[in-house]
Every structure is written in structure tokens, then in C-alpha cells.
Design a protein around this motif. Structure first.
Motif, PDB file in Angstrom:
ATOM      1  N   ASN A  67      29.768 -21.623  28.714  1.00  0.00           N
ATOM      2  CA  ASN A  67      31.139 -21.179  28.960  1.00  0.00           C
ATOM      3  C   ASN A  67      31.666 -20.307  27.819  1.00  0.00           C
ATOM      4  O   ASN A  67      32.815 -19.888  27.838  1.00  0.00           O
ATOM      5  N   HIS A  68      30.790 -20.073  26.817  1.00  0.00           N
ATOM      6  CA  HIS A  68      31.126 -19.115  25.754  1.00  0.00           C
ATOM      7  C   HIS A  68      29.834 -18.390  25.401  1.00  0.00           C
ATOM      8  O   HIS A  68      28.861 -19.006  24.984  1.00  0.00           O
ATOM      9  N   PHE A  69      29.829 -17.052  25.581  1.00  0.00           N
ATOM     10  CA  PHE A  69      28.604 -16.268  25.402  1.00  0.00           C
ATOM     11  C   PHE A  69      28.968 -14.909  24.840  1.00  0.00           C
ATOM     12  O   PHE A  69      29.896 -14.253  25.318  1.00  0.00           O
ATOM     13  N   ASN A  70      28.216 -14.476  23.811  1.00  0.00           N
ATOM     14  CA  ASN A  70      28.515 -13.187  23.195  1.00  0.00           C
ATOM     15  C   ASN A  70      27.253 -12.605  22.558  1.00  0.00           C
ATOM     16  O   ASN A  70      26.658 -13.212  21.678  1.00  0.00           O
ATOM     17  N   VAL A  71      26.829 -11.435  23.033  1.00  0.00           N
ATOM     18  CA  VAL A  71      25.714 -10.708  22.421  1.00  0.00           C
ATOM     19  C   VAL A  71      26.147  -9.279  22.074  1.00  0.00           C
ATOM     20  O   VAL A  71      25.325  -8.387  21.925  1.00  0.00           O
ATOM     21  N   SER A  72      27.447  -9.069  21.922  1.00  0.00           N
ATOM     22  CA  SER A  72      27.965  -7.720  21.695  1.00  0.00           C
ATOM     23  C   SER A  72      27.515  -7.150  20.351  1.00  0.00           C
ATOM     24  O   SER A  72      27.169  -7.871  19.425  1.00  0.00           O
ATOM     25  N   TYR A  73      27.514  -5.810  20.296  1.00  0.00           N
ATOM     26  CA  TYR A  73      27.210  -5.054  19.076  1.00  0.00           C
ATOM     27  C   TYR A  73      25.843  -5.404  18.499  1.00  0.00           C
ATOM     28  O   TYR A  73      25.708  -5.863  17.376  1.00  0.00           O
ATOM     29  N   ASN A  74      24.838  -5.171  19.327  1.00  0.00           N
ATOM     30  CA  ASN A  74      23.445  -5.203  18.912  1.00  0.00           C
ATOM     31  C   ASN A  74      22.794  -3.924  19.440  1.00  0.00           C
ATOM     32  O   ASN A  74      23.483  -2.935  19.690  1.00  0.00           O
ATOM     33  N   ASN A  75      21.488  -3.920  19.599  1.00  0.00           N
ATOM     34  CA  ASN A  75      20.773  -2.776  20.172  1.00  0.00           C
ATOM     35  C   ASN A  75      20.018  -3.203  21.429  1.00  0.00           C
ATOM     36  O   ASN A  75      18.913  -2.723  21.695  1.00  0.00           O
ATOM     37  N   LEU A  76      20.617  -4.094  22.211  1.00  0.00           N
ATOM     38  CA  LEU A  76      19.962  -4.625  23.396  1.00  0.00           C
ATOM     39  C   LEU A  76      19.933  -3.578  24.515  1.00  0.00           C
ATOM     40  O   LEU A  76      20.847  -2.763  24.636  1.00  0.00           O
ATOM     41  N   THR A  77      18.874  -3.613  25.321  1.00  0.00           N
ATOM     42  CA  THR A  77      18.682  -2.614  26.358  1.00  0.00           C
ATOM     43  C   THR A  77      18.421  -3.266  27.711  1.00  0.00           C
ATOM     44  O   THR A  77      18.280  -4.479  27.824  1.00  0.00           O
ATOM     45  N   ARG A  78      18.371  -2.428  28.732  1.00  0.00           N
ATOM     46  CA  ARG A  78      18.015  -2.782  30.108  1.00  0.00           C
ATOM     47  C   ARG A  78      19.059  -3.682  30.773  1.00  0.00           C
ATOM     48  O   ARG A  78      20.174  -3.805  30.291  1.00  0.00           O
ATOM     49  N   HIS A  79      18.658  -4.314  31.850  1.00  0.00           N
ATOM     50  CA  HIS A  79      19.638  -4.985  32.703  1.00  0.00           C
ATOM     51  C   HIS A  79      19.961  -6.390  32.200  1.00  0.00           C
ATOM     52  O   HIS A  79      19.169  -7.038  31.533  1.00  0.00           O
ATOM     53  N   GLN A  95      26.285 -17.665  35.655  1.00  0.00           N
ATOM     54  CA  GLN A  95      26.973 -17.793  34.377  1.00  0.00           C
ATOM     55  C   GLN A  95      27.087 -16.454  33.653  1.00  0.00           C
ATOM     56  O   GLN A  95      28.151 -16.073  33.185  1.00  0.00           O
ATOM     57  N   LEU A  96      25.978 -15.720  33.516  1.00  0.00           N
ATOM     58  CA  LEU A  96      25.992 -14.480  32.744  1.00  0.00           C
ATOM     59  C   LEU A  96      26.896 -13.425  33.364  1.00  0.00           C
ATOM     60  O   LEU A  96      27.467 -12.592  32.663  1.00  0.00           O
ATOM     61  N   GLN A  97      27.037 -13.434  34.679  1.00  0.00           N
ATOM     62  CA  GLN A  97      27.919 -12.465  35.339  1.00  0.00           C
ATOM     63  C   GLN A  97      29.388 -12.891  35.283  1.00  0.00           C
ATOM     64  O   GLN A  97      30.265 -12.108  35.627  1.00  0.00           O
ATOM     65  N   SER A  98      29.669 -14.110  34.830  1.00  0.00           N
ATOM     66  CA  SER A  98      31.046 -14.598  34.806  1.00  0.00           C
ATOM     67  C   SER A  98      31.792 -14.214  33.534  1.00  0.00           C
ATOM     68  O   SER A  98      33.012 -14.368  33.473  1.00  0.00           O
ATOM     69  N   PHE A  99      31.066 -13.690  32.527  1.00  0.00           N
ATOM     70  CA  PHE A  99      31.715 -13.338  31.266  1.00  0.00           C
ATOM     71  C   PHE A  99      32.280 -11.924  31.315  1.00  0.00           C
ATOM     72  O   PHE A  99      31.810 -11.076  32.079  1.00  0.00           O
ATOM     73  N   GLU A 100      33.260 -11.661  30.477  1.00  0.00           N
ATOM     74  CA  GLU A 100      33.900 -10.355  30.450  1.00  0.00           C
ATOM     75  C   GLU A 100      33.001  -9.320  29.778  1.00  0.00           C
ATOM     76  O   GLU A 100      32.022  -9.650  29.105  1.00  0.00           O
ATOM     77  N   ASN A 101      33.368  -8.050  29.948  1.00  0.00           N
ATOM     78  CA  ASN A 101      32.597  -6.960  29.359  1.00  0.00           C
ATOM     79  C   ASN A 101      32.475  -7.079  27.844  1.00  0.00           C
ATOM     80  O   ASN A 101      31.493  -6.630  27.246  1.00  0.00           O
ATOM     81  N   LEU A 102      33.489  -7.681  27.200  1.00  0.00           N
ATOM     82  CA  LEU A 102      33.485  -7.800  25.746  1.00  0.00           C
ATOM     83  C   LEU A 102      32.296  -8.600  25.236  1.00  0.00           C
ATOM     84  O   LEU A 102      31.929  -8.479  24.067  1.00  0.00           O
ATOM     85  N   SER A 103      31.689  -9.408  26.072  1.00  0.00           N
ATOM     86  CA  SER A 103      30.519 -10.187  25.665  1.00  0.00           C
ATOM     87  C   SER A 103      29.279  -9.318  25.530  1.00  0.00           C
ATOM     88  O   SER A 103      28.277  -9.761  24.957  1.00  0.00           O
ATOM     89  N   TYR A 104      29.336  -8.069  26.056  1.00  0.00           N
ATOM     90  CA  TYR A 104      28.148  -7.223  26.107  1.00  0.00           C
ATOM     91  C   TYR A 104      28.332  -5.851  25.458  1.00  0.00           C
ATOM     92  O   TYR A 104      27.353  -5.107  25.325  1.00  0.00           O
ATOM     93  N   VAL A 105      29.554  -5.480  25.063  1.00  0.00           N
ATOM     94  CA  VAL A 105      29.806  -4.125  24.559  1.00  0.00           C
ATOM     95  C   VAL A 105      29.001  -3.852  23.297  1.00  0.00           C
ATOM     96  O   VAL A 105      28.547  -4.765  22.607  1.00  0.00           O
ATOM     97  N   GLY A 106      28.821  -2.556  22.997  1.00  0.00           N
ATOM     98  CA  GLY A 106      28.102  -2.175  21.792  1.00  0.00           C
ATOM     99  C   GLY A 106      26.596  -2.289  21.926  1.00  0.00           C
ATOM    100  O   GLY A 106      25.887  -2.364  20.922  1.00  0.00           O
ATOM    101  N   ASN A 107      26.090  -2.286  23.163  1.00  0.00           N
ATOM    102  CA  ASN A 107      24.654  -2.301  23.421  1.00  0.00           C
ATOM    103  C   ASN A 107      24.311  -1.149  24.370  1.00  0.00           C
ATOM    104  O   ASN A 107      25.105  -0.232  24.560  1.00  0.00           O
ATOM    105  N   HIS A 108      23.133  -1.208  24.949  1.00  0.00           N
ATOM    106  CA  HIS A 108      22.708  -0.215  25.941  1.00  0.00           C
ATOM    107  C   HIS A 108      22.300  -0.960  27.212  1.00  0.00           C
ATOM    108  O   HIS A 108      21.253  -0.691  27.806  1.00  0.00           O
ATOM    109  N   LEU A 109      23.160  -1.888  27.616  1.00  0.00           N
ATOM    110  CA  LEU A 109      22.882  -2.751  28.756  1.00  0.00           C
ATOM    111  C   LEU A 109      23.471  -2.159  30.042  1.00  0.00           C
ATOM    112  O   LEU A 109      24.342  -1.287  30.005  1.00  0.00           O
ATOM    113  N   CYS A 110      22.996  -2.667  31.154  1.00  0.00           N
ATOM    114  CA  CYS A 110      23.509  -2.231  32.440  1.00  0.00           C
ATOM    115  C   CYS A 110      23.484  -3.400  33.417  1.00  0.00           C
ATOM    116  O   CYS A 110      22.858  -4.430  33.149  1.00  0.00           O
ATOM    117  N   GLY A 111      24.167  -3.237  34.525  1.00  0.00           N
ATOM    118  CA  GLY A 111      24.239  -4.287  35.527  1.00  0.00           C
ATOM    119  C   GLY A 111      25.477  -5.142  35.356  1.00  0.00           C
ATOM    120  O   GLY A 111      26.139  -5.126  34.325  1.00  0.00           O
TER     121      GLY A 111
END
Length: 369
Positions: free
Chosen positions: A260-272, A278-294
């Protein structure tokens, strides 16, 4: 006297060095005051079950006499100005520790491997210090963090009194600070955030399947996220943000059903982003600063939007320059090749070149006059 609680007051000055007469003191809480100076050496001879000096203005290194406090179940020295390395004797002498919080101090150096000998340790908080080095692989020896099933929520202490009334801990989980008392024995957490820890996340961390909270954010970690972190199915809070991690989010993360708390923002993560409820329930802020999609991001995972290797830009082929090069070669040889193989082309070429040179000579001569 067994318990002394004078926390949340306006106490100032230093703690007096007269604790050698308090042989039966089991619980000492002086937290949330304005105490200064160092920990008095005689405090180590009281051998308490709990020592809480949280949120004061104390400083200096930890006195070696604390190694005599083998009965300590909880040691909370967070939010002070203590310095020096984290003592190795904590793991060697304080073998009964369940909660160790040195959060928000000035500790430096590496994490001592002796910490891995704390078989009962359930909550380790070294966040917001100046600790460097790598994450010890021997963390996999912290057996209480590697146990999924807790027999009960009680902590064993050497004192036959109602510990739940006295033994309470403030823990930072899921991005907030909460107090745990009667349920403290059910909580497991590992927090190394806001330090200078470098290197890769060892795959041995994935064996700590009893962890509810893992926070490695704001460090200098590199490499891929270990796939076996997805085996930590009890995980409720996972924060790996603000590092230099690359590669993909492991598909095994779809097994983390209690997040219920997840954050991988501001790394160099790629792909989908792996597909899971669970992973789709988090806001965009949990993923920003990467090269992710989906989902939940608006960026679709098309072939053009997925870089194959963000961390190795130099190995990419720049097709613009390739096309220019081949265009030049093709154009050059389409003009020059006939001059080599056709006599009539050469005669016509040089005759035309002679005419052009003559006209230029006449033009420059007229300009000179």
C-alpha cells in the motif's frame, strides 16, 4: 525502581553520571526533551530492557560501557547528534535486541557485519545518517526478518512484568511515524534511507520474506532490482526511490499483493510496469523520473517508446549519420566512377571544366580592370 518515564518534558542539561546505583532499572525513557552532552558511562551498567533517548540534542560517540547492557530489547537513540561509526559490539554484545533505531544522527562508516548476528532483530533503522559502503549480504542471517509466521505478538524480556505498558516504539513505516506497543512483536522493518550506501542491492535481501517494510531510498545504489524481492509477499511498504537503479521492475513484483506504499521514482528504470492490481493502483509520482511505460502512466509501451538500454547510450546506432554517410558514398561514386572507366566521359568532363575555368578567368580579369 523498575521503570523511569520522564519523556516529553522540557528537561535540559546533561544526564547525571550516577546510574551505577540503579541496578533494577528495566525501562528508561528520557525521550523528547532538550538534553545535551554525551551518554554518561554509568548508564551502561544499569542493564535495562529498554533505553530511549530519542529526540534530544545529545552528541558524541556511544560509550563502550553500553556493551554491558545485554538485556536490551529496544535501543532508541534517534534524532540526536551522535557521531562515529556504528559500533560492532552492538551485534556482538546486545544479542537480545528487537528494535534498534539510530535514525537521524551523524553516524558514518560502514554497516558492521556484526549487526547480522542479531537473531531477534525485527526493526533496524539507520536512516538519515552519513553511512557509506555497501549493503551487507549477511542481512540474510537476520532470522526474525526472514520468518513469515509470527507465533504471537509478544516480545520476550528478562523482566516478568507487563512489558506492553512500557515497551513502545515509534517506527517510520509507509512514509509516516506511528507508535507500536502491544503489536510491536508483529512488525518487521529495515530502513537505510538517506545515507551514502552504494553498490547493488544484494539478492540475499530477497530472503527476508517476513519484512513488512523495506526502505533503501535516497542512496547511491546501482544495478538491477533483484527479482526475488517479489518473494517477499508480506511486504506492505517498499521504497527504492532516488537511486541509480536500472533495468526493469521485476515481473515478480506482481506477487506483492499487500503493498500500500510503493515508490521507485527517480532511477534509470526502463520498459513496462508489470501488470498487477497493486502496481497499477499507485499514482504516477511512484514512477516519475524513469523511462517506464504502461499503466498507471499515460505513456504506452510501443517499440519506439521503450529504450533498450538507457544506461548505455554510447552503444546506440545513430541512423541519421549512417544514412548521410551512405548517401555521400553513393553520390560520390555515381559521378566519379564513370571517369575511371569511360574515356569519352573523361574527355567531356575535362572539356567542360576547361570552359568553366576560361569563363572564370575572363570574369576575374574584367573585375580587376
Amino acid at each position: 525502581m523498575v521503570a523511569l518515564y520522564i519523556d516529553i518534558n522540557l528537561l535540559t542539561g546533561e544526564i547525571p553520571d550516577c546510574w551505577n546505583h540503579w541496578e533494577n532499572l528495566a525501562y528508561l525513557n528520557l525521550g523528547n526533551n532538550n538534553l545535551t552532552r554525551k551518554i554518561p558511562p554509568t548508564l551502561g551498567y544499569t542493564n535495562p530492557c529498554m533505553l530511549n533517548l530519542r529526540n534530544n540534542s545529545m552528541f558524541g560517540e556511544l560509550p563502550s560501557t553500553l556493551r554491558n547492557s545485554w538485556s536490551l530489547v529496544m535501543l532508541d537513540l534517534s534524532e540526536n547528534h551522535f557521531s562515529g561509526s556504528v559500533p560492532a559490539w552492538i551485534g556482538d554484545k546486545l544479542s537480545n535486541l528487537v528494535v534498534l533505531s539510530l535514525r537521524s544522527n551523524n553516524f558514518d562508516g560502514h554497516i558492521p557485519h556484526k549487526i547480522c548476528d542479531l537473531q531477534f532483530l525485527q526493526n533496524l533503522d539507520l536512516a538519515h545518517n552519513n553511512i557509506s559502503g555497501v549493503i551487507p549480504k549477511c542481512f540474510s542471517n537476520l532470522s526474525e526478518m526472514a520468518t513469515k509466521i509470527k507465533i504471537n505478538n509478544e516480545l520476550s524480556t528478562p523482566y516478568f512484568i507487563d512489558y506492553s505498558f512500557y515497551l513502545k516504539a515509534l517506527l517510520v513505516l509507509k512514509g509516516r511515524e506511528d507508535e507500536y506497543g502491544s503489536t510491536l512483536g508483529l512488525v518487521t522493518s529495515l530502513d537505510l534511507s538517506a545515507n551514502h550506501v552504494r553498490g547493488e542491492i544484494p539478492k540475499e535481501i530477497g530472503t527476508l520474506v517476513g519484512l513488512l517494510s523495506l526502505n533503501f531510498s535516497r542512496n547511491l545504489l546501482t544495478g538491477n532490482i533483484p527479482d526475488n524481492i517479489g518473494n517477499m509477499e508480506l511486504m506492505e511498504s517498499l521504497d527504492l526511490s532516488m537511486n541509480r537503479l536500472n533495468g526493469e521492475i521485476p515481473s515478480s513484483f506482481s506477487n506483492l499483493n499487500f503493498l500500500n506504499h510503493f515508490n521507485v521514482s527517480y532511477n534509470n528504470l526502463t520498459r513496462h510496469i508489470p501488470t498487477s492490481t497493486q502496481l497499477q493502483s499507485f499514482e504516477n509520482l511512484s514512477y516519475v523520473g524513469n523511462h517506464l511505460c504502461g499503466r498507471p502512466l499515460t505513456k504506452n509501451c510501443t517499440s519506439k517508446s521503450i529504450p533498450t538500454d538507457v544506461g548505455n547510450k554510447g552503444s546506440k546506432v545513430n541512423w541519421l549519420y549512417v544514412s548521410i554517410f551512405f548517401g555521400f558514398v553513393l553520390g560520390f561514386w555515381s559521378v566519379v566512377a564513370p571517369l575511371f572507366f569511360s574515356r569519352s566521359w573523361r574527355i567531356a568532363y575535362y572539356r567542360k571544366l576547361d570552359q568553366i575555368c576560361g569563363k572564370l578567368y575572363v570574369f576575374w580579369a574584367a573585375m580587376g580592370m
